[in-house]
Write an enzyme that holds these catalytic residues in place. Sequence first.
Site, mmCIF file in Angstrom:
data_model
loop_
_atom_site.group_PDB
_atom_site.id
_atom_site.type_symbol
_atom_site.label_atom_id
_atom_site.label_comp_id
_atom_site.label_asym_id
_atom_site.label_seq_id
_atom_site.Cartn_x
_atom_site.Cartn_y
_atom_site.Cartn_z
ATOM 1 N N ARG A 1 -41.562 -11.308 -23.507
ATOM 2 C CA ARG A 1 -42.648 -12.215 -22.960
ATOM 3 C C ARG A 1 -43.896 -12.149 -24.097
ATOM 4 O O ARG A 1 -44.479 -11.228 -24.198
ATOM 5 C CB ARG A 1 -43.192 -11.835 -21.809
ATOM 6 C CG ARG A 1 -44.118 -12.892 -20.993
ATOM 7 C CD ARG A 1 -44.713 -12.028 -19.996
ATOM 8 N NE ARG A 1 -45.828 -11.211 -20.408
ATOM 9 C CZ ARG A 1 -46.329 -9.924 -19.913
ATOM 10 N NH1 ARG A 1 -45.860 -9.465 -18.699
ATOM 11 N NH2 ARG A 1 -47.597 -9.521 -20.499
ATOM 12 N N HIS B 1 -48.923 -12.136 -18.998
ATOM 13 C CA HIS B 1 -48.028 -12.347 -17.671
ATOM 14 C C HIS B 1 -48.636 -13.853 -17.036
ATOM 15 O O HIS B 1 -47.558 -14.670 -16.983
ATOM 16 C CB HIS B 1 -48.283 -11.199 -16.628
ATOM 17 C CG HIS B 1 -47.844 -11.671 -15.429
ATOM 18 N ND1 HIS B 1 -46.382 -11.525 -15.041
ATOM 19 C CD2 HIS B 1 -48.515 -11.962 -14.059
ATOM 20 C CE1 HIS B 1 -46.123 -12.076 -13.877
ATOM 21 N NE2 HIS B 1 -47.436 -12.034 -13.382
ATOM 22 N N TYR C 1 -52.811 -3.173 -22.556
ATOM 23 C CA TYR C 1 -51.632 -2.331 -22.226
ATOM 24 C C TYR C 1 -50.585 -2.322 -22.911
ATOM 25 O O TYR C 1 -49.632 -1.649 -22.961
ATOM 26 C CB TYR C 1 -51.049 -2.488 -20.494
ATOM 27 C CG TYR C 1 -50.697 -4.111 -20.428
ATOM 28 C CD1 TYR C 1 -49.585 -4.526 -20.631
ATOM 29 C CD2 TYR C 1 -51.629 -4.841 -19.660
ATOM 30 C CE1 TYR C 1 -48.989 -5.678 -20.487
ATOM 31 C CE2 TYR C 1 -51.004 -6.150 -19.373
ATOM 32 C CZ TYR C 1 -49.897 -6.674 -19.849
ATOM 33 O OH TYR C 1 -49.592 -8.012 -19.555
#
Lengths: 342, 378
Positions: free
Chosen positions: B281, B285, B294
């Site tokens: 990815r 998100h 993160y």
Amino acid sequence: MTIRHEERPVLTPHNLDETELLGLFRRMALLREFEERTAEQYARGRIWGFCHLYTGQEAVAVGAVSALTREDYVVTAYRDHGQAIAKGIDPKRVMAELFGKRTGTSLGRGGSMHLFDREVNFMGGYAIVGGHLPIATGLALAVQYREEDRIVATFFGDGAVAEGAFHESLNLAQLWQLPVVFVLENNLYGMGTAVERASATRDFHPRAEAYGIPGEAVDGMDVLAVREAVTRARDRALDGKGPSFLEMKTYRFRPHSMSDPGRYRTRGEVDIWRQRDPLRTFPERLIEEEVATREQIDVILGEVEEEVRECIAFAEESPHPEPADLMRFVWAADEPEGEDGP
Amino acid sequence: MIPSASHPVPSGTAGSPSGPDGSPDSQVPLRVLSPDGGLEGEAPDLSPTEREALYRQMSRLRAFDNRMINLQRQGRIGFYGPATGQEATTVGSAFALEAGDWIFPALREAGALLVRGYPLRKMVAQLYGNRADDALGHQMPCHYTARELRFVSMSSCIANQLPQAVGAAWAARIRGDRTVVLGYIGDGGTSEGDFHAAMNFAGVFRTPCVILCQNNRWAISVPVEKQTAVREIARKAAAYGIPGLQVDGNDVLAVVAATRAAADRARCGGGPTFIEALTYRAGPHTTSDDPTRYRASEEAGRWPDPIPRYRAFLEASGAWDEERERGLQAELEGEIDAAIEEVEAEPAPDPASLIEGVFATPPALLRDQLEEVLRPRR
């Protein structure tokens, strides 16, 4: 379903002396007697509601719990009389609970499926299939977090393996390296559903690999094999090496519950398994290897008969719960006081 | 490896369920193209038009994602979840199906929907949630649904679509028709109980389905290492008696080959297959997420882009060049512009439609509430 008969090791390598070996037999005999008399009391209408007997699986509870200390936690499903008594709850209080009496482990409110005793770290029987596995995993997280020197052993049946809670628990247990031993009691039936109708894999222990957990099959009709496997798994957990998965190949001789006519399996199948009854094979082995005499075995059988008679008398004579207590023991604001508490 | 007479999995590069030592550790993901687009294995049987279509759909999704992120940043739509980096997995897998097969998406499978022929305009309309939207804005943005294309509604509930996918496949088996079901899940979804129940059920009842896990390495902010202690998610399939394989999810030809073989197997009564597509990815998100909090920017900077990889393969075979690329990009810009323009002109849904489409007969309580909403303010 056939189980390979391994060359049986002699009893001595298990580092158990005569007293300990006879102790294992005594506990198994007690469970058997307790369950047989429970069935009678049920038929007499003294016990009612859900009631699942442990008959046939005694070697699992007795062998596994004998590998634990009092400090270790046990969390189990609804077929819980065996683990509860093996963990050290006074069988009188277990019988009283089945009778719904105030002197029962859960003050007569839980019944057969909800035995509980914090004193011996028996953290409960649970009625929801697989529902206790996250509880056991959470307890193990608490043990790890508090850096305590103990483990959690949790028992469940082959039916529970199909539950989502099983999957989530095993994944997290290995991910976080929790000190928990998953003891699957594969008795070949989830109620009336044979394992081959519920799982595309014949054995369950290879499933542990899907979580990175070591899985192993154990002869659940051999109390010493069970004890040895759980001892190893416990050592691993204490060494910080995380969870283990033990598949106990066992069998329940009686129907799933008191309300199950058991029409899904043949008499012959039950008879085949009865030949491997630990209550028959283990004393035979003790006599054969001259650890005990037939007389000693008979004395023990007589003693447990008497002990269970006392359990029933105790349960019969115990008072019913107080109607005034009906609303108590649910909310924290009304914690039970003194020694009455569960 | 999945046995299939009509579409053999390319050998040599194919992942096998067990390595030379018999351990499942040494699995190699199925790959057709090398990371720079060179032909490494046997390409699946595709016509020149089909090969180009794969490229066009991946490029279309990429261009759409980029524009929709911009629209969200401009405040013209509320929310968007890009699939950047995962184009090969979704486009390739959906491409391998037949039109009558059902797709049960997770939430990042817009590529599959494009392959099915869903118009961009309808996707834009769903994001605006105005009167042009079939669902009249009832659904969360970026959660498309296209029953007519046998594409079930996307859902933000994790893994709940898999028991449904397996159930639909079971229905196909009972009816004896040739429908195959493709159910998607992410790496995070494999920790859910629903994944477990669906996989077990698929194994026991040998349902004609393909369960494809888009392992994009991140479940929102949770890396796959913190998701499961198992290195290869494909290994989980063995626990259910289902063949599992890994495929390079950034290699669109490998995804087509793997999904086609699995779908053929299901169609012939061979039961379910689990495919773990290794992808990445590249973006957040969703537009509500900031991945720099993160994950290291170096990691995100190295992501393996499936589009140039496949373009290199097409160019090497003479099927693509710079001029065609410019033409395609201009065409896509035009298509997206037109879709936005058309949809933005539509008014908001009629407030009276608020309680439509859920209950056959809306309950009294809802009707009362609607009445209150519609009552003229003093």
